[in-house]
Design an enzyme around this catalytic site. Structure first.
Site, PDB file in Angstrom:
ATOM      1  CD  GLN A 106      -2.672   1.218   2.527  1.00 18.63           C
ATOM      2  OE1 GLN A 106      -2.121   1.491   3.586  1.00 18.63           O
ATOM      3  NE2 GLN A 106      -3.966   0.952   2.449  1.00 18.63           N
ATOM      4  CE1 TYR A 181      -2.767   8.302   6.675  1.00 19.31           C
ATOM      5  CE2 TYR A 181      -4.449   6.850   5.753  1.00 19.31           C
ATOM      6  CZ  TYR A 181      -3.586   7.188   6.785  1.00 19.31           C
ATOM      7  OH  TYR A 181      -3.539   6.411   7.915  1.00 19.31           O
TER       8      TYR A 181
END
Length: 331
Positions: A106, A181
């Site tokens: 990720q 994020y």
């Protein structure tokens, strides 16, 4: 109902193709923070953790929170994709492969969602500037709006991070576009207050995340499965929400300039009460719909899977089971 349930169970154990990657089954260990990377290096415990997932039969396990640069780290001791970390990452991928599983990295950038201070950086970057609520916990009270040079640099960092993941032996990369994020900060109308080509309409808010996707596809799309993870429902007034509208609008806009004809692409939708939903795109068209719920809940109510399929142009429903944070219930 019993026949349908039996079919779903059998299907969960059958192989599935994600771009150039074939998984032995449809069980996926999602990206979660195990807290096992002291000094940003995967520990023996973390290597063993993912190897155990593969030994237990998971088709794909996901190494979480691999920052594309030190500036993009959210947490202390977060893994950063750089050349010094490659031998340790290779040990992890080798261990997973030895147990017959596949492994995804990720890749992420925290933007203003950070609890670390970068030397020489007075304000963390984000889609927009101004006050930084999350920064109250780290003394970073303000954030800075990214300019064109920032976007170019960070898009290149995502591409380079994906290339390093490939070199480390990963089978897939998951671009983190959710959970607050950096890329999520562009997608979210709560964060993104820009009045230029990168703000306002959903198409504009998608512009930078779509460019990141394009760069990653150009860098590794022929060799690795590419996954995008984003939060469909933000759970706050004024944020993204509404399952049918989100999927029907987001998917075509996201892939319009993402060059999906060269590689299969998974768009991951997280739905608060129902777990994981994925749309599988191949050659520019959505061909599969993967979910772990017969009904899906979002801010505009419950929807049968069939209704979602019809709204988004998906023509096949198949099963994928996610293990870990966000795991849902069969309904």
């Amino acid at each position: 109902m019993k026949d349908a349930a039996a079919h779903d169970v059998a299907l969960a154990y059958s192989p599935v193709v994600i771009g150039p990657l074939t998984l032995r089954n449809r069980f996926v260990k999602s990206a979660t923070n195990e807290g096992m990377s002291p000094d940003g290096v995967p520990s023996r415990q973390l290597v063993q953790f993912h190897a155990d997932m593969a030994a237990g039969g998971v088709g794909l396990t996901t190494l979480a929170y691999c920052a594309v640069s030190t500036q993009g780290c959210t947490l202390p001791n977060q893994i950063c994709l750089d050349r010094a970390t490659l031998p340790h990452l290779r040990a992890l991928t080798d261990a997973v492969h030895a147990k017959g599983g596949a492994v995804s990295a990720q890749v992420t950038h925290g933007g203003c969602f950070t609890f670390t201070k970068v030397p020489g950086q007075s304000r963390p970057l984000s889609a927009s500037g101004g006050s930084n609520k999350i920064g109250l916990m780290s003394g970073q009270y303000l954030k800075r709006q990214m300019n064109a040079a920032d976007m170019e640099r960070i898009a290149a960092e995502f591409a380079r991070g994906a290339q390093l993941a490939r070199e480390a032996g990963f089978d897939a990369v998951e671009i983190h576009m959710g959970h607050g994020y950096l890329l999520s900060q562009f997608l979210s109308p709560l964060y993104n207050k820009r009045n230029d080509l990168y703000g306002g309409t959903l198409d504009n808010r998608l512009r930078f995340p779509r460019e990141v996707l394009r760069r990653v596809l150009d860098a590794v799309g022929e060799d690795l499965a590419v996954i995008c993870k984003y939060s469909m429902v933000e759970g706050a007034r004024g944020g993204n929400g509404g399952l049918l509208n989100s999927m029907a609008v987001f998917i075509p806009l996201m892939t319009q300039k993402g060059r999906p004809s060269r590689v299969s692409l998974f768009i991951v939708h997280e739905v608060a009460s129902a777990g994981l939903v994925l749309a599988h795109l191949l050659a520019g068209q959505v061909i599969e719909f993967l979910c772990i719920a017969r009904q899906i809940e979002s801010s505009d109510g419950w929807h049968p899977v069939g209704a979602v399929v019809e709204q988004t142009g998906l023509n096949e429903t198949v099963l994928l089971v996610q293990i870990g944070q966000g795991f849902g219930q069969f309904r």
